[in-house]
Write a protein that holds these residues in place. Structure first.
Motif, PDB file in Angstrom:
ATOM      1  N   ARG A  24     -37.571 176.230 165.568  1.00 22.29           N
ATOM      2  CA  ARG A  24     -37.019 174.873 165.570  1.00 22.29           C
ATOM      3  C   ARG A  24     -35.505 174.891 165.427  1.00 22.29           C
ATOM      4  O   ARG A  24     -34.790 174.164 166.115  1.00 22.29           O
ATOM      5  CB  ARG A  24     -37.606 174.055 164.421  1.00 22.29           C
ATOM      6  CG  ARG A  24     -39.076 173.751 164.526  1.00 22.29           C
ATOM      7  CD  ARG A  24     -39.454 172.792 163.426  1.00 22.29           C
ATOM      8  NE  ARG A  24     -40.879 172.544 163.385  1.00 22.29           N
ATOM      9  CZ  ARG A  24     -41.413 171.504 162.783  1.00 22.29           C
ATOM     10  NH1 ARG A  24     -40.631 170.629 162.183  1.00 22.29           N
ATOM     11  NH2 ARG A  24     -42.713 171.334 162.769  1.00 22.29           N
ATOM     12  N   VAL A  25     -35.022 175.718 164.493  1.00 27.34           N
ATOM     13  CA  VAL A  25     -33.590 175.732 164.224  1.00 27.34           C
ATOM     14  C   VAL A  25     -32.829 176.349 165.393  1.00 27.34           C
ATOM     15  O   VAL A  25     -31.743 175.883 165.745  1.00 27.34           O
ATOM     16  CB  VAL A  25     -33.301 176.480 162.907  1.00 27.34           C
ATOM     17  CG1 VAL A  25     -31.808 176.673 162.711  1.00 27.34           C
ATOM     18  CG2 VAL A  25     -33.876 175.684 161.729  1.00 27.34           C
ATOM     19  N   ARG A  26     -33.384 177.377 166.026  1.00 29.46           N
ATOM     20  CA  ARG A  26     -32.719 177.960 167.198  1.00 29.46           C
ATOM     21  C   ARG A  26     -32.576 176.931 168.307  1.00 29.46           C
ATOM     22  O   ARG A  26     -31.519 176.819 168.941  1.00 29.46           O
ATOM     23  CB  ARG A  26     -33.501 179.171 167.701  1.00 29.46           C
ATOM     24  CG  ARG A  26     -33.313 180.438 166.900  1.00 29.46           C
ATOM     25  CD  ARG A  26     -33.700 181.663 167.711  1.00 29.46           C
ATOM     26  NE  ARG A  26     -35.057 181.573 168.220  1.00 29.46           N
ATOM     27  CZ  ARG A  26     -36.135 182.019 167.582  1.00 29.46           C
ATOM     28  NH1 ARG A  26     -35.995 182.590 166.393  1.00 29.46           N
ATOM     29  NH2 ARG A  26     -37.334 181.917 168.124  1.00 29.46           N
ATOM     30  N   GLU A  27     -33.650 176.181 168.542  1.00 29.57           N
ATOM     31  CA  GLU A  27     -33.607 175.168 169.597  1.00 29.57           C
ATOM     32  C   GLU A  27     -32.624 174.054 169.253  1.00 29.57           C
ATOM     33  O   GLU A  27     -31.857 173.592 170.092  1.00 29.57           O
ATOM     34  CB  GLU A  27     -35.019 174.605 169.805  1.00 29.57           C
ATOM     35  CG  GLU A  27     -35.192 173.791 171.085  1.00 29.57           C
ATOM     36  CD  GLU A  27     -34.803 172.328 170.923  1.00 29.57           C
ATOM     37  OE1 GLU A  27     -34.474 171.694 171.926  1.00 29.57           O
ATOM     38  OE2 GLU A  27     -34.825 171.838 169.779  1.00 29.57           O
ATOM     39  N   LEU A  28     -32.635 173.633 167.980  1.00 29.50           N
ATOM     40  CA  LEU A  28     -31.717 172.592 167.523  1.00 29.50           C
ATOM     41  C   LEU A  28     -30.270 173.052 167.652  1.00 29.50           C
ATOM     42  O   LEU A  28     -29.417 172.324 168.162  1.00 29.50           O
ATOM     43  CB  LEU A  28     -32.026 172.218 166.074  1.00 29.50           C
ATOM     44  CG  LEU A  28     -31.043 171.278 165.372  1.00 29.50           C
ATOM     45  CD1 LEU A  28     -30.973 169.933 166.086  1.00 29.50           C
ATOM     46  CD2 LEU A  28     -31.439 171.087 163.908  1.00 29.50           C
ATOM     47  N   GLU A  29     -29.979 174.255 167.179  1.00 26.63           N
ATOM     48  CA  GLU A  29     -28.616 174.769 167.239  1.00 26.63           C
ATOM     49  C   GLU A  29     -28.140 174.903 168.676  1.00 26.63           C
ATOM     50  O   GLU A  29     -26.971 174.649 168.980  1.00 26.63           O
ATOM     51  CB  GLU A  29     -28.542 176.126 166.526  1.00 26.63           C
ATOM     52  CG  GLU A  29     -27.212 176.839 166.649  1.00 26.63           C
ATOM     53  CD  GLU A  29     -26.045 176.045 166.076  1.00 26.63           C
ATOM     54  OE1 GLU A  29     -24.891 176.370 166.419  1.00 26.63           O
ATOM     55  OE2 GLU A  29     -26.272 175.096 165.297  1.00 26.63           O
ATOM     56  N   SER A  30     -29.030 175.279 169.577  1.00 27.05           N
ATOM     57  CA  SER A  30     -28.655 175.391 170.989  1.00 27.05           C
ATOM     58  C   SER A  30     -28.226 174.043 171.549  1.00 27.05           C
ATOM     59  O   SER A  30     -27.201 173.921 172.220  1.00 27.05           O
ATOM     60  CB  SER A  30     -29.838 175.949 171.791  1.00 27.05           C
ATOM     61  OG  SER A  30     -29.520 176.029 173.157  1.00 27.05           O
ATOM     62  N   ARG A  31     -29.002 172.994 171.232  1.00 32.61           N
ATOM     63  CA  ARG A  31     -28.666 171.652 171.729  1.00 32.61           C
ATOM     64  C   ARG A  31     -27.377 171.131 171.106  1.00 32.61           C
ATOM     65  O   ARG A  31     -26.521 170.565 171.790  1.00 32.61           O
ATOM     66  CB  ARG A  31     -29.817 170.680 171.469  1.00 32.61           C
ATOM     67  CG  ARG A  31     -30.950 170.837 172.460  1.00 32.61           C
ATOM     68  CD  ARG A  31     -31.963 169.716 172.329  1.00 32.61           C
ATOM     69  NE  ARG A  31     -32.795 169.881 171.150  1.00 32.61           N
ATOM     70  CZ  ARG A  31     -32.838 169.041 170.131  1.00 32.61           C
ATOM     71  NH1 ARG A  31     -32.070 167.959 170.125  1.00 32.61           N
ATOM     72  NH2 ARG A  31     -33.647 169.246 169.114  1.00 32.61           N
ATOM     73  N   VAL A  32     -27.244 171.296 169.784  1.00 33.50           N
ATOM     74  CA  VAL A  32     -26.039 170.824 169.106  1.00 33.50           C
ATOM     75  C   VAL A  32     -24.815 171.592 169.617  1.00 33.50           C
ATOM     76  O   VAL A  32     -23.751 171.015 169.828  1.00 33.50           O
ATOM     77  CB  VAL A  32     -26.175 170.978 167.579  1.00 33.50           C
ATOM     78  CG1 VAL A  32     -24.854 170.706 166.879  1.00 33.50           C
ATOM     79  CG2 VAL A  32     -27.250 170.019 167.052  1.00 33.50           C
ATOM     80  N   GLY A  33     -24.971 172.900 169.829  1.00 40.24           N
ATOM     81  CA  GLY A  33     -23.861 173.705 170.328  1.00 40.24           C
ATOM     82  C   GLY A  33     -23.409 173.278 171.715  1.00 40.24           C
ATOM     83  O   GLY A  33     -22.201 173.187 171.985  1.00 40.24           O
ATOM     84  N   ARG A  34     -24.367 172.992 172.597  1.00 46.00           N
ATOM     85  CA  ARG A  34     -24.005 172.539 173.953  1.00 46.00           C
ATOM     86  C   ARG A  34     -23.261 171.206 173.896  1.00 46.00           C
ATOM     87  O   ARG A  34     -22.271 170.999 174.607  1.00 46.00           O
ATOM     88  CB  ARG A  34     -25.258 172.405 174.826  1.00 46.00           C
ATOM     89  CG  ARG A  34     -25.862 173.718 175.263  1.00 46.00           C
ATOM     90  CD  ARG A  34     -26.870 173.516 176.393  1.00 46.00           C
ATOM     91  NE  ARG A  34     -27.959 172.628 176.006  1.00 46.00           N
ATOM     92  CZ  ARG A  34     -29.100 173.046 175.451  1.00 46.00           C
ATOM     93  NH1 ARG A  34     -29.286 174.327 175.200  1.00 46.00           N
ATOM     94  NH2 ARG A  34     -30.053 172.184 175.166  1.00 46.00           N
TER      95      ARG A  34
END
Length: 210
Positions: free
Chosen positions: A132-142
């Motif tokens: 969950r956190v990897r996916e969240l961080e990817s979206r927030v980072g983009r």
């Protein structure tokens, strides 16, 4: 008068929310904001659903109605505040690059970054959080990168521009990590001024245009 039905509404007319829906939305928002505050102040170990519910002024049962698991609550909380942060940045008026650099660095020196950091650390040891956190961080980072390109007036078709933006954001994250231990505002201001000069040289003078 009777209740308004779908047939009574005109085309495109949005049905009004009921008081119950408004209360539910307000409760959810309180829980999300309380979760971020607890995570920033107490870390993952000290931020239970009960602690968050008490801080939000709602029952544990109400908290679990909105967020069945602890992981649901905290990933939703960090995502919610990240979205609020993005909205605030998009609303910034046209400004010079120095102000844009300072605003972007500010993303990494507040409670959201501290909360997110605790979530990342927990995810490294909690398999149920990791994906969950990897996916969240990817979206927030983009989204953060996209906003930086806009605010800094960068043209990513120019060779090296994308890497320059990413390097700046990595630097800003590093300043946020340093800020966890000491608030060295004076040094940070000098670093921000130097990076503004670096960005002017690499991207051309400017910023977001009116």
């Amino acid at each position: 008068m009777g209740a308004v039905t779908a047939a009574d509404r005109g085309p495109g007319e949005v049905p009004a929310r009921s008081p119950k829906q408004d209360r539910s939305r307000a409760t959810r928002q309180k829980l999300l904001e309380a979760a971020v505050s607890c995570l920033a102040e107490h870390g993952w170990a000290g931020s239970t659903v009960s602690v968050v519910a008490e801080r939000a002024g709602v029952s544990r049962g109400a908290a679990q109605h909105h967020f069945p698991t602890r992981e649901d609550l905290f990933t939703a909380a960090v995502e919610y505040v990240a979205e609020q942060r993005s909205t605030a940045l998009r609303a910034l008026p046209a400004q010079d690059r120095a102000a844009a650099v300072a605003a972007l660095v500010g993303l990494y020196t507040g409670p959201l970054f501290r909360a997110a950091l605790h979530l990342w650390v927990a995810a490294s040891n909690e398999p149920q959080l990791s994906e969950r956190v990897r996916e969240l961080e990817s979206r927030v980072g983009r989204e953060t990168h996209r906003m930086a390109v806009e605010l800094l007036g960068a043209d990513e078709s120019v060779p090296g521009a994308r890497e320059t933006i990413q390097g700046f954001l990595d630097m800003a994250r590093g300043l946020g990590l340093a800020n966890l231990l000491t608030d060295d505002g004076a040094r940070r201001e000098r670093v921000v001024a130097q990076w503004t000069a670096i960005l002017d040289g690499a991207l051309g003078r400017g910023g977001r245009q009116p």
